[in-house]
Write a protein that holds these residues in place. Structure first.
Motif, PDB file in Angstrom:
ATOM      1  N   LEU A 190       0.778  -1.134   0.063  1.00 54.80           N
ATOM      2  CA  LEU A 190       0.122   0.177  -0.115  1.00 54.80           C
ATOM      3  C   LEU A 190       0.739   1.393   0.213  1.00 54.80           C
ATOM      4  CD1 LEU A 190      -2.778  -0.947   2.483  1.00 54.80           C
ATOM      5  CD2 LEU A 190      -2.929  -1.084  -0.073  1.00 54.80           C
ATOM      6  N   ILE A 191       1.796   1.352   0.961  1.00 59.01           N
ATOM      7  CA  ILE A 191       2.644   2.282   0.775  1.00 59.01           C
ATOM      8  C   ILE A 191       3.451   2.782  -0.581  1.00 59.01           C
ATOM      9  CG2 ILE A 191       5.089   3.442   1.749  1.00 59.01           C
ATOM     10  CD1 ILE A 191       4.184   2.398   4.472  1.00 59.01           C
ATOM     11  N   VAL A 192       4.007   1.560  -1.140  1.00 62.77           N
ATOM     12  CA  VAL A 192       4.522   1.804  -2.319  1.00 62.77           C
ATOM     13  C   VAL A 192       3.325   2.317  -3.435  1.00 62.77           C
ATOM     14  CG1 VAL A 192       5.282   0.441  -4.565  1.00 62.77           C
ATOM     15  CG2 VAL A 192       6.124  -0.263  -2.289  1.00 62.77           C
ATOM     16  N   TRP A 193       2.079   1.709  -3.497  1.00 58.11           N
ATOM     17  CA  TRP A 193       1.041   2.436  -4.114  1.00 58.11           C
ATOM     18  C   TRP A 193       0.886   3.983  -4.079  1.00 58.11           C
ATOM     19  CZ3 TRP A 193      -4.542   0.075  -3.897  1.00 58.11           C
ATOM     20  CH2 TRP A 193      -5.393   0.483  -4.966  1.00 58.11           C
ATOM     21  N   THR A 197       1.854   6.689  -6.691  1.00 52.46           N
ATOM     22  CA  THR A 197       0.415   7.529  -7.195  1.00 52.46           C
ATOM     23  C   THR A 197       0.822   9.144  -6.934  1.00 52.46           C
ATOM     24  OG1 THR A 197      -0.702   5.782  -6.507  1.00 52.46           O
ATOM     25  CG2 THR A 197      -2.074   7.829  -7.001  1.00 52.46           C
ATOM     26  N   ILE A 198       1.187   9.417  -5.690  1.00 50.12           N
ATOM     27  CA  ILE A 198       1.617  10.770  -5.704  1.00 50.12           C
ATOM     28  C   ILE A 198       2.674  11.260  -6.435  1.00 50.12           C
ATOM     29  CG2 ILE A 198       2.473  12.390  -3.933  1.00 50.12           C
ATOM     30  CD1 ILE A 198       1.374  10.988  -1.737  1.00 50.12           C
ATOM     31  N   MET A 199       3.571  10.533  -6.869  1.00 50.93           N
ATOM     32  CA  MET A 199       4.825  10.887  -7.942  1.00 50.93           C
ATOM     33  C   MET A 199       4.199  10.983  -9.305  1.00 50.93           C
ATOM     34  SD  MET A 199       7.873   8.906  -6.713  1.00 50.93           S
ATOM     35  CE  MET A 199       8.556   9.017  -4.937  1.00 50.93           C
TER      36      MET A 199
ATOM     37  N   ALA B 168      -1.863   2.551 -12.084  1.00 53.70           N
ATOM     38  CA  ALA B 168      -0.529   2.982 -12.477  1.00 53.70           C
ATOM     39  C   ALA B 168       0.350   2.900 -11.266  1.00 53.70           C
ATOM     40  CB  ALA B 168      -0.517   4.235 -13.167  1.00 53.70           C
ATOM     41  N   GLY B 169      -0.111   3.214 -10.241  1.00 53.47           N
ATOM     42  CA  GLY B 169       0.863   3.356  -8.904  1.00 53.47           C
ATOM     43  C   GLY B 169       1.140   2.187  -8.394  1.00 53.47           C
TER      44      GLY B 169
END
Lengths: 207, 197
Positions: A190-193, A197-199, B168-169
């Motif tokens: 989840l943290i990676v996600w 996403t923010i990036m 995508a993320g």
């Protein structure tokens, strides 16, 4: 060349804490990390050990880089890292024996943590000692941030406490899954996600 | 003293209930990088089995006959690493001599193994839990098999998820972690079978 191009301390800080955070962008050093995240206290001590080792071994590699023959540099780097890990291990055994027992083999596993070797190889090899020290330290801090976030959630939901202090009242039902290994994988996923996403939103290139 | 665990139960426990990867999180780095491709996963898994069995047994001998008598146990990190690196180097040379085909399928993965945390981790667990020689060798072998099983399973799942449409993320690392989480949950189902620390 992207790593050697960055010379400015502020830029290094930003790169290591966020844009190429060791955990959620480079996916390095998860090995020894996830197992210790079920309690905040253990995580804190473990990550302080990692920050110390990364910073000091980057400094040492940078100071010694002209004396190390290229062919054996990996071995020498490993020995330098092992040297600092032994210091961390001995200090923990002497002053915090209980934490040392909880962490078990994971203190020794800091040696094979890819972040430390990665920073020594990618940055300290080609930069001055002060910058290398700073680079190692900030990389360690980026790692620390993510791990503390995971440990925060796991301890709060798994035990109802933070740093061993009870937060939720007695009647709170602990989420057993949070104490078990799978939750660490879910949380890091989840943290990676969220991070990526923010990036994407900011339009920064995602590696 | 060595704990009283029957070697056979230790063998199954190290594969299923305390899988080195899914329960102890060891060997994640190469696990995530390599599991994209099932052929390489197979090669790396096989190499891990071989190296883990040899190094765990060898480190047991070094620990109990060299480090403990000389009172140098605090040097074990460095010594274990050196043993692992030299075993890997020797295996690479032997395999190169003996069989070219085996070298092509296995040899290229050997250097990666030196930095695999599972190898050092198993040796450290062996030391902390004070296993006997037989137990250590079996624990090393079983852990290697467990790692192999896990990486083969993950690479098969990743082949399927690669084609699915995700946010995508979440692509790549994020999805892989969540997949591993489900795998770890499945392996916890084995926990009722055996309980070995």
């Amino acid at each position: 060349m992207s790593d050697t191009a960055v010379k400015d301390p502020g830029a290094i800080l930003k790169t290591n804490l966020w844009t190429s955070n060791p955990i959620f962008v480079q996916v390095l050093g998860i090995c020894s990390a996830l197992a210790v995240t079920n309690l905040l206290t253990n995580t804190m001590i473990m990550t302080v050990g990692v920050v110390f080792t990364t910073a000091m071994s980057s400094l040492t590699v940078s100071l010694m880089k002209s004396f190390i023959p290229r062919k054996v540099r990996m071995v020498v780097q490993t020995l330098i890292i092992a040297f600092y890990v032994i210091i961390v291990d001995i200090v923990l055994r002497a002053y915090l024996p209980e934490v040392s027992r909880n962490l078990g083999p994971y203190v020794g596993l800091i040696i094979t943590n890819c972040i430390i070797m990665g920073r020594a190889e990618a940055f300290a090899q080609s930069n001055g000692p002060i910058l290398s020290f700073w680079d190692g330290m900030t990389s360690g801090l980026g790692y620390m941030g993510v791990l503390l976030a995971i440990a925060f959630v796991r301890e709060l939901l798994g035990f109802g406490s933070l740093f061993g202090m009870r937060i939720f009242p007695e009647g709170f039902t602990p989420w057993t899954i949070m104490v078990m290994p799978p939750s660490a994988f879910f949380l890091i996923g989840l943290i990676v996600w969220v991070g990526k996403t923010i990036m994407h939103r900011q339009g920064e290139p995602v590696t | 003293m060595a704990p009283a665990i029957h070697p056979i139960s230790l063998f199954f426990a190290s594969i299923f209930t305390s899988n080195i990867l899914l329960a102890n999180f060891l060997g994640m780095c190469s696990f995530i990088a390599i599991s994209k491709d099932s052929k390489s996963s197979n090669g790396l898994g096989l190499a891990v089995v071989v190296v883990l069995t040899i190094t765990t047994a060898l480190n047991w001998v070094v620990l109990n006959y060299v480090l403990v008598p000389l009172d140098l146990v605090y040097l074990r990190f460095i010594v274990f690493i050196i043993v692992i690196a030299s075993v890997v180097q020797m295996l690479e040379m032997i395999i190169d001599r003996v069989s070219q085909t085996l070298y092509l399928s296995l040899g290229i993965f050997l250097p990666l193994i030196t930095v695999n945390c599972a190898i050092l981790g198993v040796s450290l667990f062996m030391e902390i839990r004070q296993y006997s020689f037989i137990q250590s060798a079996i624990y090393g072998f079983g852990s290697g098999l467990g790692w192999w099983l896990a990486i083969m399973a993950l690479s098969a799942i990743r082949k399927k998820t690669e084609k699915s449409k995700v946010h995508a993320g979440l692509q790549g690392a994020g999805l892989t972690f969540i997949t591993i989480g489900f795998m770890a949950m499945a392996f916890i189902g084995f926990a009722g079978l055996l309980q070995v620390q």
